[in-house]
Design a protein around this motif. Sequence first.
Motif, PDB file in Angstrom:
ATOM      1  N   SER A  13      20.583  44.949  -3.743  1.00  0.00           N
ATOM      2  CA  SER A  13      19.622  44.671  -4.809  1.00  0.00           C
ATOM      3  C   SER A  13      20.335  44.295  -6.111  1.00  0.00           C
ATOM      4  N   ASN A  14      21.406  44.980  -6.424  1.00  0.00           N
ATOM      5  CA  ASN A  14      22.171  44.666  -7.634  1.00  0.00           C
ATOM      6  C   ASN A  14      22.839  43.300  -7.531  1.00  0.00           C
ATOM      7  N   PHE A  15      23.310  42.960  -6.323  1.00  0.00           N
ATOM      8  CA  PHE A  15      23.938  41.651  -6.129  1.00  0.00           C
ATOM      9  C   PHE A  15      22.927  40.527  -6.339  1.00  0.00           C
ATOM     10  N   ILE A  16      21.725  40.691  -5.770  1.00  0.00           N
ATOM     11  CA  ILE A  16      20.685  39.668  -5.916  1.00  0.00           C
ATOM     12  C   ILE A  16      20.293  39.504  -7.374  1.00  0.00           C
ATOM     13  N   ILE A  17      20.079  40.635  -8.065  1.00  0.00           N
ATOM     14  CA  ILE A  17      19.711  40.587  -9.485  1.00  0.00           C
ATOM     15  C   ILE A  17      20.815  39.922 -10.302  1.00  0.00           C
ATOM     16  N   THR A  18      22.071  40.286 -10.017  1.00  0.00           N
ATOM     17  CA  THR A  18      23.199  39.708 -10.756  1.00  0.00           C
ATOM     18  C   THR A  18      23.305  38.205 -10.519  1.00  0.00           C
ATOM     19  N   PHE A  19      23.185  37.788  -9.267  1.00  0.00           N
ATOM     20  CA  PHE A  19      23.301  36.367  -8.929  1.00  0.00           C
ATOM     21  C   PHE A  19      22.197  35.553  -9.598  1.00  0.00           C
ATOM     22  N   LEU A  20      20.942  36.011  -9.485  1.00  0.00           N
ATOM     23  CA  LEU A  20      19.817  35.273 -10.059  1.00  0.00           C
ATOM     24  C   LEU A  20      19.913  35.200 -11.581  1.00  0.00           C
ATOM     25  N   ASN A  21      20.383  36.260 -12.188  1.00  0.00           N
ATOM     26  CA  ASN A  21      20.500  36.252 -13.647  1.00  0.00           C
ATOM     27  C   ASN A  21      21.674  35.406 -14.124  1.00  0.00           C
ATOM     28  N   CYS A  22      22.703  35.261 -13.306  1.00  0.00           N
ATOM     29  CA  CYS A  22      23.786  34.329 -13.646  1.00  0.00           C
ATOM     30  C   CYS A  22      23.261  32.893 -13.644  1.00  0.00           C
ATOM     31  N   VAL A  23      22.399  32.599 -12.660  1.00  0.00           N
ATOM     32  CA  VAL A  23      21.805  31.261 -12.587  1.00  0.00           C
ATOM     33  C   VAL A  23      20.924  30.997 -13.804  1.00  0.00           C
ATOM     34  N   THR A  24      20.042  31.955 -14.134  1.00  0.00           N
ATOM     35  CA  THR A  24      19.152  31.769 -15.279  1.00  0.00           C
ATOM     36  C   THR A  24      19.935  31.738 -16.599  1.00  0.00           C
ATOM     37  N   LEU A  25      21.069  32.454 -16.639  1.00  0.00           N
ATOM     38  CA  LEU A  25      21.917  32.416 -17.835  1.00  0.00           C
ATOM     39  C   LEU A  25      22.479  31.017 -18.054  1.00  0.00           C
ATOM     40  N   LEU A  26      22.931  30.381 -16.975  1.00  0.00           N
ATOM     41  CA  LEU A  26      23.440  29.017 -17.079  1.00  0.00           C
ATOM     42  C   LEU A  26      22.336  28.042 -17.499  1.00  0.00           C
ATOM     43  N   VAL A  27      21.142  28.241 -16.925  1.00  0.00           N
ATOM     44  CA  VAL A  27      20.007  27.383 -17.285  1.00  0.00           C
ATOM     45  C   VAL A  27      19.659  27.542 -18.762  1.00  0.00           C
ATOM     46  N   SER A  28      19.697  28.782 -19.249  1.00  0.00           N
ATOM     47  CA  SER A  28      19.372  29.031 -20.654  1.00  0.00           C
ATOM     48  C   SER A  28      20.378  28.369 -21.585  1.00  0.00           C
ATOM     49  N   LEU A  29      21.670  28.421 -21.225  1.00  0.00           N
ATOM     50  CA  LEU A  29      22.700  27.797 -22.057  1.00  0.00           C
ATOM     51  C   LEU A  29      22.541  26.274 -22.077  1.00  0.00           C
ATOM     52  N   VAL A  30      22.180  25.698 -20.928  1.00  0.00           N
ATOM     53  CA  VAL A  30      21.944  24.249 -20.873  1.00  0.00           C
ATOM     54  C   VAL A  30      20.755  23.867 -21.747  1.00  0.00           C
ATOM     55  N   ALA A  31      19.663  24.660 -21.668  1.00  0.00           N
ATOM     56  CA  ALA A  31      18.462  24.374 -22.461  1.00  0.00           C
ATOM     57  C   ALA A  31      18.762  24.476 -23.957  1.00  0.00           C
ATOM     58  N   ILE A  32      19.480  25.522 -24.359  1.00  0.00           N
ATOM     59  CA  ILE A  32      19.827  25.692 -25.777  1.00  0.00           C
ATOM     60  C   ILE A  32      20.760  24.572 -26.234  1.00  0.00           C
ATOM     61  N   GLY A  33      21.733  24.238 -25.400  1.00  0.00           N
ATOM     62  CA  GLY A  33      22.664  23.172 -25.751  1.00  0.00           C
ATOM     63  C   GLY A  33      21.974  21.830 -25.922  1.00  0.00           C
ATOM     64  N   PHE A  34      21.026  21.514 -25.026  1.00  0.00           N
ATOM     65  CA  PHE A  34      20.305  20.252 -25.133  1.00  0.00           C
ATOM     66  C   PHE A  34      19.409  20.245 -26.364  1.00  0.00           C
ATOM     67  N   SER A  35      18.824  21.396 -26.691  1.00  0.00           N
ATOM     68  CA  SER A  35      17.989  21.495 -27.891  1.00  0.00           C
ATOM     69  C   SER A  35      18.812  21.267 -29.151  1.00  0.00           C
ATOM     70  N   VAL A  36      20.005  21.852 -29.203  1.00  0.00           N
ATOM     71  CA  VAL A  36      20.892  21.650 -30.360  1.00  0.00           C
ATOM     72  C   VAL A  36      21.320  20.190 -30.448  1.00  0.00           C
ATOM     73  N   TRP A  37      21.590  19.582 -29.293  1.00  0.00           N
ATOM     74  CA  TRP A  37      21.986  18.167 -29.276  1.00  0.00           C
ATOM     75  C   TRP A  37      20.865  17.286 -29.820  1.00  0.00           C
ATOM     76  N   LEU A  38      19.622  17.576 -29.444  1.00  0.00           N
ATOM     77  CA  LEU A  38      18.486  16.804 -29.952  1.00  0.00           C
ATOM     78  C   LEU A  38      18.343  16.965 -31.463  1.00  0.00           C
ATOM     79  N   ASN A  39      18.654  18.167 -31.966  1.00  0.00           N
ATOM     80  CA  ASN A  39      18.503  18.434 -33.394  1.00  0.00           C
ATOM     81  C   ASN A  39      19.495  17.615 -34.233  1.00  0.00           C
ATOM     82  N   PHE A  40      20.705  17.449 -33.726  1.00  0.00           N
ATOM     83  CA  PHE A  40      21.741  16.755 -34.495  1.00  0.00           C
ATOM     84  C   PHE A  40      21.927  15.298 -34.075  1.00  0.00           C
TER      85      PHE A  40
END
Length: 270
Positions: A13-40
């Motif tokens: 259960s901990n492995f599944i939670i860790t893996f899925l949250n690593c994926v969502t963490l990468l997605v969040s960084l991409v979304a924030i990065g693209f938002s910052v890129w659009l701003n500048f």
Amino acid sequence: MHTKTQRKMVRVSNFIITFLNCVTLLVSLVAIGFSVWLNFNHSATLCQKVLQKPLLILGVCLLVVSILGLVGSLCRVSFILWIYLFLLFLLIVGLLCFTLFAILVTNKNVSKALSGRGYKEIKSGDYTNWLQKYVVNEENWEEIKSCLVDTKLCQRLPPGKGADFYKYRLSHIQSSCCKPPTYCGLEFHNATYWTMPKAGPAVADDDCKIWSNVQSDLCFNCQSCKTSFLDHIKRDWKTCSLVNLGLLLLVLFVYGVGCCAFRNTKSKGK
């Protein structure tokens, strides 16, 4: 034996939670990065900048949830896992409400095409009042119009001449926004240039008078164009509701695994 099985369940259960949250963490960084890129990025169009705030909000929310999930699963802190599960529960409720709302908004029949000459024209439809009032109102339509112009929707029309032009199958939006309605009887010169006959339009309709040969206007302010865009929104929202159902099932799975991890972590704490 029971202890070994319980430990195995905790690790899984901990492995599944860790893996899925690593994926969502990468997605969040991409979304924030693209938002910052659009701003500048000064070359970004108005249509693209509309995505800036939603992407930033989505990225920050995913970042917070992912960090809580990672800390809770890796450090096995039951309190943080509880907060993580509470946020997931709110996400489940939000997805469920939005899916039901999208179904309710798009449940009426789409209008029929008026022309059978190789493309479809939409004059009016049976759309819900919410879409008409809050999506295609005067304030929002200016932004939508800018997006349609920025995407060069009408510059992709086929270069046919005269009768050959009618052989092409244009999209709903192209037919309703890039050319005047056929029933107006305007004289064809090219795909986006039509002139009014000396006798005036064939029918007394506002869309016939609204048409403009200015490439940034065309028929974007016509009622037929707005109605066609509503039809496009309805199809997109129906697709979105199906995607949300799949996402809801995924979040429910993650929530179930998170509950197991929380229960195991709490029992271990005892």
